[in-house]
Design an enzyme around this catalytic site. Structure first.
Site, PDB file in Angstrom:
ATOM      1  CG  MET A 120      -0.489   0.426   2.502  1.00 54.45           C
ATOM      2  SD  MET A 120       0.757  -0.630   3.205  1.00 54.45           S
ATOM      3  CE  MET A 120       0.725  -0.108   4.896  1.00 54.45           C
ATOM      4  CE  LYS A 121       4.141   2.361   4.511  1.00 50.02           C
ATOM      5  NZ  LYS A 121       3.682   3.419   5.422  1.00 50.02           N
ATOM      6  CG  ASP A 122       3.040   0.790  -5.067  1.00 51.18           C
ATOM      7  OD1 ASP A 122       4.189   0.805  -4.595  1.00 51.18           O
ATOM      8  OD2 ASP A 122       2.632  -0.071  -5.886  1.00 51.18           O
TER       9      ASP A 122
END
Ligand code: PMP
Length: 344
Positions: A47-49
């Protein structure tokens, strides 16, 4: 949300819009409907994208970044990989200051994605000029057109989840979500998702996941910075020994702590029972969900969304290694005898 019709202009068009996958077996004994938001479907496998794209695009809007500008962060983890990916597509230089405890494999992975990696000594204090915090800060200060992501202290971190993860959950459940279970590290995910969903329906419960050895749960309950709560633990990416300003504690209803051992076994069960090959904190989230269920948080009408932050491929030498599990004293031969290794 959906940014393409089959053909994408780059991998960045695939950030976000991750599916909710119904869990059919691992939560079978629990009351309610259990849906996993599978963030490994992002192109950088976590989810860091979402935050890397959002923070870089905000800096572009403010005119800070030009072709070849530097994007700087202190991480060897998921955020580093996501920043590297965004920089490749947008033509910036990704600079990551990591501490010397980061594994060779992680450093190789980041360098494969074009990142310039500074390896800084792990055994120095945060204000030592050689520490990875100070190296990142200095590089940022010396470079006018650079951006320091600074995820623990950057409000754009939770804003990324307020603008994407939160609305996705609301639309995917058609507003029926009753509970969200979220691992908290920087607190960006839980704060952004929590704020958005509570604005839609103040009754939605935001259930945090913390680690034994982390300060977050105690701080949430008492506002005390009790250093007795802080000690080493194995789960990476979850819990903290400081209070990140990126965390909005007001939108979190409660925290539950999980052990390193239970979270590791739960991640392996997720793979074996649901075919979801996830990271360590995903195991922690499903373990915490089970603990919340045992405490009576859910009933048959509950629609529980669990955010599973990343993919299992980053943990091959840890929770998915029987040797590592044995070294930690976590290995349970009964659990793994079905597919025990046969050497011919
Ligand atoms: N799980 C993993 C694997 C992570 O890398 C992180 C980020 N530190 C988290 C959970 C926690 O997410 P957040 O930082 O948004 O609180």
């Amino acid at each position: 949300m959906k940014k393409h019709n089959g053909i994408t202009n780059s991998v960045l068009d695939l950030v976000g819009d991750t599916p909710l996958i119904r869990l059919n077996k691992i939560t079978k004994e629990l009351n309610g409907e259990f849906l996993a938001k599978y963030e490994a479907f992002n192109p950088g496998h976590s989810m860091k994208d979402r935050i890397a794209t959002h923070i870089v695009e905000q800096a572009e809007k403010r005119g800070i970044l030009k072709k070849g500008s530097k994007v700087i962060e202190t991480t060897s983890g998921n955020t580093g990989f996501s920043i590297a990916l965004v920089c490749i597509i947008k033509g910036y230089e990704c600079i990551l200051a990591v501490n010397s405890k980061a594994s060779k494999g992680k450093i190789n992975m980041l360098r494969s994605m074009g990142a310039k990696v500074y390896v800084c000594p792990a055994n120095v204090s945060a204000d030592d000029p050689r520490s990875y915090y100070q190296v990142a800060k200095r590089l940022h200060e010396e470079t006018a057109d650079s951006v320091y992501i600074n995820q623990y202290f950057n409000d754009l971190n939770s804003e990324a989840h307020y603008l994407s993860t939160g609305p996705e959950i609301w639309e995917q459940t058609k507003g029926k979500v009753t509970h969200v279970v979220v691992a908290s590290g920087t607190g960006g995910t839980i704060s952004g998702v929590g704020k958005y969903l509570k604005e839609q329906n103040p009754d939605v419960k935001i259930l945090g996941v913390d680690a034994f050895g982390s300060i977050l749960k105690k701080f949430h309950e008492t506002s005390d910075f009790d250093t007795n709560e802080i000690y080493p633990y194995r789960i990476e990416g979850l819990g903290k020994n400081l209070i990140p300003s990126a965390t909005n504690f007001e939108v979190i209803d409660v925290f539950e702590k999980v052990t390193d051992e239970a979270a590791a076994h739960k991640a392996r069960e997720l793979a074996l029972m649901e075919g979801l090959f996830t990271g360590y904190t995903s195991g922690a989230v499903v373990q915490a969900t089970t603990q919340y269920a045992e405490q009576g948080y859910f009933d048959k009408n509950s629609v529980v969304v669990m955010i599973l932050p990343d993919h299992g491929s980053r943990y091959m030498e840890k929770i998915y290694s029987d040797e590592w599990m044995r070294e930690q004293g976590f290995f349970d031969s009964k659990k793994h005898e079905k597919n025990a290794l046969e050497i011919i």
